[in-house]
Design a protein around this motif. Structure first.
Motif, PDB file in Angstrom:
ATOM      1  N   LEU A 206       0.830  -1.212   0.000  1.00  0.00           N
ATOM      2  CA  LEU A 206       0.000   0.000   0.000  1.00  0.00           C
ATOM      3  C   LEU A 206       0.863   1.261   0.000  1.00  0.00           C
ATOM      4  N   THR A 207       1.863   1.293   0.860  1.00  0.00           N
ATOM      5  CA  THR A 207       2.860   2.369   0.821  1.00  0.00           C
ATOM      6  C   THR A 207       4.221   1.679   0.721  1.00  0.00           C
ATOM      7  N   PRO A 208       4.604   1.263  -0.486  1.00  0.00           N
ATOM      8  CA  PRO A 208       5.794   0.421  -0.665  1.00  0.00           C
ATOM      9  C   PRO A 208       7.088   1.129  -0.255  1.00  0.00           C
ATOM     10  N   PRO A 209       8.174   0.379  -0.128  1.00  0.00           N
ATOM     11  CA  PRO A 209       9.417   0.932   0.408  1.00  0.00           C
ATOM     12  C   PRO A 209       9.894   2.213  -0.260  1.00  0.00           C
ATOM     13  N   TRP A 210       9.616   2.383  -1.542  1.00  0.00           N
ATOM     14  CA  TRP A 210      10.120   3.601  -2.178  1.00  0.00           C
ATOM     15  C   TRP A 210       9.425   4.856  -1.647  1.00  0.00           C
ATOM     16  N   TYR A 211       8.229   4.717  -1.071  1.00  0.00           N
ATOM     17  CA  TYR A 211       7.592   5.855  -0.408  1.00  0.00           C
ATOM     18  C   TYR A 211       8.465   6.339   0.750  1.00  0.00           C
ATOM     19  N   GLN A 212       8.969   5.375   1.543  1.00  0.00           N
ATOM     20  CA  GLN A 212       9.801   5.736   2.677  1.00  0.00           C
ATOM     21  C   GLN A 212      11.173   6.248   2.222  1.00  0.00           C
ATOM     22  N   GLU A 213      11.701   5.654   1.166  1.00  0.00           N
ATOM     23  CA  GLU A 213      12.973   6.136   0.617  1.00  0.00           C
ATOM     24  C   GLU A 213      12.845   7.596   0.174  1.00  0.00           C
ATOM     25  N   TYR A 214      11.728   7.916  -0.453  1.00  0.00           N
ATOM     26  CA  TYR A 214      11.493   9.296  -0.906  1.00  0.00           C
ATOM     27  C   TYR A 214      11.516  10.263   0.278  1.00  0.00           C
ATOM     28  N   LEU A 215      10.814   9.902   1.356  1.00  0.00           N
ATOM     29  CA  LEU A 215      10.810  10.754   2.544  1.00  0.00           C
ATOM     30  C   LEU A 215      12.213  10.885   3.125  1.00  0.00           C
ATOM     31  N   HIS A 216      12.914   9.772   3.206  1.00  0.00           N
ATOM     32  CA  HIS A 216      14.256   9.764   3.789  1.00  0.00           C
ATOM     33  C   HIS A 216      15.208  10.666   3.013  1.00  0.00           C
ATOM     34  N   GLN A 217      15.102  10.635   1.701  1.00  0.00           N
ATOM     35  CA  GLN A 217      15.995  11.441   0.865  1.00  0.00           C
ATOM     36  C   GLN A 217      15.706  12.933   0.973  1.00  0.00           C
ATOM     37  N   ARG A 218      14.483  13.288   1.368  1.00  0.00           N
ATOM     38  CA  ARG A 218      14.083  14.693   1.344  1.00  0.00           C
ATOM     39  C   ARG A 218      13.887  15.320   2.721  1.00  0.00           C
ATOM     40  N   LEU A 219      13.893  14.519   3.769  1.00  0.00           N
ATOM     41  CA  LEU A 219      13.838  15.056   5.128  1.00  0.00           C
ATOM     42  C   LEU A 219      15.252  15.004   5.691  1.00  0.00           C
ATOM     43  N   GLU A 220      15.873  16.160   5.718  1.00  0.00           N
ATOM     44  CA  GLU A 220      17.288  16.245   6.064  1.00  0.00           C
ATOM     45  C   GLU A 220      17.567  15.635   7.442  1.00  0.00           C
ATOM     46  N   GLY A 221      18.570  14.759   7.494  1.00  0.00           N
ATOM     47  CA  GLY A 221      18.974  14.160   8.751  1.00  0.00           C
ATOM     48  C   GLY A 221      18.067  13.050   9.250  1.00  0.00           C
ATOM     49  N   SER A 222      17.130  12.604   8.430  1.00  0.00           N
ATOM     50  CA  SER A 222      16.197  11.560   8.870  1.00  0.00           C
ATOM     51  C   SER A 222      16.883  10.201   8.926  1.00  0.00           C
ATOM     52  N   SER A 223      16.295   9.302   9.711  1.00  0.00           N
ATOM     53  CA  SER A 223      16.751   7.916   9.788  1.00  0.00           C
ATOM     54  C   SER A 223      15.697   7.021   9.152  1.00  0.00           C
ATOM     55  N   LEU A 224      16.147   5.946   8.521  1.00  0.00           N
ATOM     56  CA  LEU A 224      15.239   5.023   7.835  1.00  0.00           C
ATOM     57  C   LEU A 224      15.437   3.615   8.367  1.00  0.00           C
ATOM     58  N   VAL A 225      14.336   2.972   8.752  1.00  0.00           N
ATOM     59  CA  VAL A 225      14.353   1.581   9.205  1.00  0.00           C
ATOM     60  C   VAL A 225      13.344   0.808   8.365  1.00  0.00           C
ATOM     61  N   MET A 226      13.808  -0.212   7.662  1.00  0.00           N
ATOM     62  CA  MET A 226      12.917  -1.076   6.891  1.00  0.00           C
ATOM     63  C   MET A 226      12.845  -2.439   7.575  1.00  0.00           C
ATOM     64  N   LEU A 227      11.645  -2.885   7.885  1.00  0.00           N
ATOM     65  CA  LEU A 227      11.435  -4.133   8.600  1.00  0.00           C
ATOM     66  C   LEU A 227      11.140  -5.268   7.615  1.00  0.00           C
ATOM     67  N   ARG A 228      11.850  -6.362   7.754  1.00  0.00           N
ATOM     68  CA  ARG A 228      11.718  -7.490   6.837  1.00  0.00           C
ATOM     69  C   ARG A 228      10.469  -8.306   7.158  1.00  0.00           C
ATOM     70  N   GLU A 229       9.856  -8.831   6.111  1.00  0.00           N
ATOM     71  CA  GLU A 229       8.644  -9.664   6.222  1.00  0.00           C
ATOM     72  C   GLU A 229       7.497  -8.923   6.905  1.00  0.00           C
ATOM     73  N   VAL A 230       7.454  -7.618   6.741  1.00  0.00           N
ATOM     74  CA  VAL A 230       6.434  -6.780   7.361  1.00  0.00           C
ATOM     75  C   VAL A 230       5.695  -6.026   6.272  1.00  0.00           C
ATOM     76  N   GLY A 231       4.359  -5.937   6.415  1.00  0.00           N
ATOM     77  CA  GLY A 231       3.541  -5.226   5.451  1.00  0.00           C
ATOM     78  C   GLY A 231       3.203  -3.822   5.908  1.00  0.00           C
ATOM     79  N   HIS A 232       1.920  -3.472   5.813  1.00  0.00           N
ATOM     80  CA  HIS A 232       1.492  -2.093   6.048  1.00  0.00           C
ATOM     81  C   HIS A 232       1.273  -1.772   7.522  1.00  0.00           C
ATOM     82  N   LEU A 233       1.234  -2.786   8.375  1.00  0.00           N
ATOM     83  CA  LEU A 233       0.957  -2.563   9.796  1.00  0.00           C
ATOM     84  C   LEU A 233       2.189  -2.893  10.624  1.00  0.00           C
ATOM     85  N   SER A 234       3.269  -2.172  10.374  1.00  0.00           N
ATOM     86  CA  SER A 234       4.568  -2.522  10.949  1.00  0.00           C
ATOM     87  C   SER A 234       4.554  -2.554  12.471  1.00  0.00           C
TER      88      SER A 234
END
Length: 255
Positions: A206-234
């Protein structure tokens, strides 16, 4: 049960613990109950506050609400509860509300935690039509598409959230998706100068990983955590990993 009058609406919220406030904003079709694992984890050190957004759960409704309307409700709740500044955590639609709050009321936001969300949450015209024609059927199909591998293995434990979704009034659910479809803050992300933790699920369709990558690249100093085998309700599919990332981030930005 705690209620607060906010801009003429009776807003329900769950509050646990004492300390620096952390507001937890649920996504479309859901309620404060989404955050049960986080309310429990935060209560020993922070003041965790999870409202039902207007029309959801036990809160009064708004007519044709926008993400901005939801954001102003949260801002009003913060004022009513005497919260001058908080860490704001948002899931999906709640993440859009958190972003809008940071844009419109930056003084109220110490930091952001953005889970399974994006700067634009477009909804296909077909999905909107299906929701209007067969809301119950659409939510049943939608529930299955939300879960990743870990979530599917815990589906019986998470069944309560499916029931919450099905209990949402159709007009509220449709309004949620229309509000999401209208939301787009991509052109304003550079205005947000707040610490941010961005959490996504590798299996989220529903909000695939590239959505979060986009935010991470544009919010200065942000941290990104991607959880494996996890869907939309992390936060409920893998609460241990989610809470670990959340508490580590809070330690950095709040102490």
């Amino acid at each position: 049960m705690p209620y607060q009058q906010v801009k003429g609406l009776k807003i329900f919220y769950e509050k646990r613990g004492e300390g620096f406030p952390v507001y937890l904003l649920h996504g479309a079709l859901l309620t404060h109950s989404l955050w049960e694992p986080q309310l429990e984890a935060l209560a020993s050190r922070y003041s965790a506050i999870a409202p039902d957004l207007p029309g959801h759960g036990q809160s009064d409704s708004l007519s044709s609400p926008s993400i901005g309307d939801y954001s102003e409700t949260v801002a009003g709740l913060m004022e009513a509860l005497g919260t001058k500044e908080a860490v704001v955590v948002g899931h999906s639609m709640g993440g859009a509300v958190a972003l809008q709050l940071a844009l419109d009321h930056p003084e109220k936001v110490r930091a952001l935690v953005l889970a399974n969300t994006g700067a634009k949450l477009g909804v296909s015209p077909l999905l909107l039509r299906v929701l209007k024609e067969d809301f119950r059927g659409a939510t049943e199909v939608g529930w299955r598409s939300m879960l990743g591998g870990k979530g599917r293995r815990r589906e019986q434990e998470l069944r309560r959230l499916e029931e919450v979704m099905k209990a949402t009034r159709p007009e509220v659910g449709v309004a949620d998706f229309e509000a999401c479809n209208a939301f787009d803050c991509r052109g304003r992300l550079s205005e947000i100068r707040k610490p941010a933790l961005i959490v996504g699920g590798a299996d989220d369709t529903l909000t695939p990983p590239w959505y979060q990558e986009y935010l991470h690249q544009r919010l200065e100093g942000s941290s990104l955590v991607m959880l494996r085998e996890v869907g939309h309700l992390s936060m409920v599919e893998d609460p241990s990993s989610f809470n670990s990332a959340l508490l580590s981030f809070l330690e950095r930005v709040v102490g």
